[in-house]
Design an enzyme around this catalytic site. Sequence first.
Site, mmCIF file in Angstrom:
data_model
loop_
_atom_site.group_PDB
_atom_site.id
_atom_site.type_symbol
_atom_site.label_atom_id
_atom_site.label_comp_id
_atom_site.label_asym_id
_atom_site.label_seq_id
_atom_site.Cartn_x
_atom_site.Cartn_y
_atom_site.Cartn_z
ATOM 1 N N GLY A 10 18.608 25.232 -4.444
ATOM 2 C CA GLY A 10 17.953 25.777 -3.256
ATOM 3 C C GLY A 10 18.808 25.658 -1.996
ATOM 4 C CB SER A 124 8.730 18.392 6.441
ATOM 5 O OG SER A 124 8.516 19.295 7.490
ATOM 6 C CE1 TYR A 148 6.637 22.013 2.252
ATOM 7 C CE2 TYR A 148 6.287 21.906 4.621
ATOM 8 C CZ TYR A 148 7.116 21.738 3.524
ATOM 9 O OH TYR A 148 8.392 21.275 3.701
ATOM 10 C CE LYS A 152 7.966 18.586 1.665
ATOM 11 N NZ LYS A 152 8.850 18.395 0.506
ATOM 12 N NE ARG A 230 8.362 24.655 15.557
ATOM 13 C CZ ARG A 230 7.428 24.970 16.462
ATOM 14 N NH1 ARG A 230 7.596 24.676 17.735
ATOM 15 N NH2 ARG A 230 6.320 25.570 16.086
ATOM 16 C CG ASP A 294 3.668 28.431 14.903
ATOM 17 O OD1 ASP A 294 3.819 27.860 13.817
ATOM 18 O OD2 ASP A 294 4.297 29.454 15.243
#
Length: 336
Positions: A10, A124, A148, A152, A230, A294
């Site tokens: 990946g 993450s 998701y 984690k 970010r 977001d």
Amino acid sequence: MKILVTGGAGYIGTHTCIELIQANDEIVIVDNLSNAKYEAVKRIEQITETKIPFYQMDVCNYNGMEQIFKEEKFDGIIHFAGLKSVPESVKIPLQYYANNINSTLVLLELAKKYHVKNFVFSSSATVYGNPQTLPITEDSPLSATNPYGRTKLFIESILQDFYTCNPTFNIAILRYFNPIGAHPSGLIGEDPNGIPNNLVPYVTQVAIKKLPYLKVNGNDYPTKDGTGIRDYIHVCDLARGHVLALNKLKTNCGLVIYNLGTGTGYSVLEIIHAFSKVVGFDIPYQIVARRPGDIATCYADPTKAYQEIGFKAKYNLNDMARDAWNWQKKNPKGYE
Ligand code: NAD
Ligand code: UD1
């Protein structure tokens, strides 16, 4: 050390394999190619001039993985394999829980059985949810807003529980901020399936005119220009962070957690301007509504990783844009 790299075909895995080989580690890749192409492994071989053992295998397959553990006798594991799309995880949460959590459980069972005591996990910055204070330190409160992110968070807890009853293990939980860019050779890079969710692959596909324009998700955030901020980190810097984390594990450090970011935040408009400069024309964009889920701003406090493993990002935003564009230009159809 001989390292099992799950998900090594990946995006982040391929770049990390190169850094590992250059640091004289021996690697074995296991990947089910659910989100990668074998061509990526061949490109690592081309860059490093090294033959790489590769198993096309689902890490959730205990018996299949046990055969590999028996044959290869690993010293360490870097566990990249996982599903990573936030919107997809909302649509098919059970597949996300099954894949991301079961793969980790299988690896921990086998690591225990075969005494592979060094384990690095790809976490993450998503585990910080909507951060209350900035920059984000490792002891900031944790939360998740989508399946998701919850995989984690759960896996981080599983690793903590596993470590409590297996204290001779060394575990590094690495919380990545936003990896972008590509290897400077232009031979490996990010190759998303379909229309990209993430900003930078979208921008580069607009730049090669595969997509007409970028949709900027919201310009009414409480940030310098209203767009989201970010902490973008060059994937080669991130990859090097894994070599440093493995070095730390060799010192018998127990369980450690590090942010891997640069400490600098850039807005969406700053990213567009950086790419426009590199490609030589203005990237077309339109402001659209905010993307649900977001957050406004997210950037790391990278101090702990610097102090404890000597990690410091070397590449700047211009390097990241240049290398992402170099990869996209040379591989307009990705690895196809
Ligand atoms: P990627 O999709 O490019 O790589 C993941 C690899 O794992 C793919 O090659 C895929 O085929 C493989 N895989 C998935 N499930 C598998 C399974 N059950 N068995 C074997 N192989 C399997 O993603 P990436 O961007 O390289 O991310 C690597 C890791 O880092 C992931 O765990 C991801 O959640 C995490 N992460 C990524 C980012 C990012 O922005 N890219 C940010 C934070 C964390
Ligand atoms: C996203 C995930 C995060 C995951 C990471 C890597 C969400 C909410 N978060 O991070 O969990 O770890 O990807 O896979 O999905 N943007 C646009 N237009 C676009 C795409 C993005 O304006 O077409 C903006 C976003 O609003 C954001 C910034 O660009 O402000 C970065 O977005 P993206 O690249 O998707 O990363 P994150 O959302 O930070």
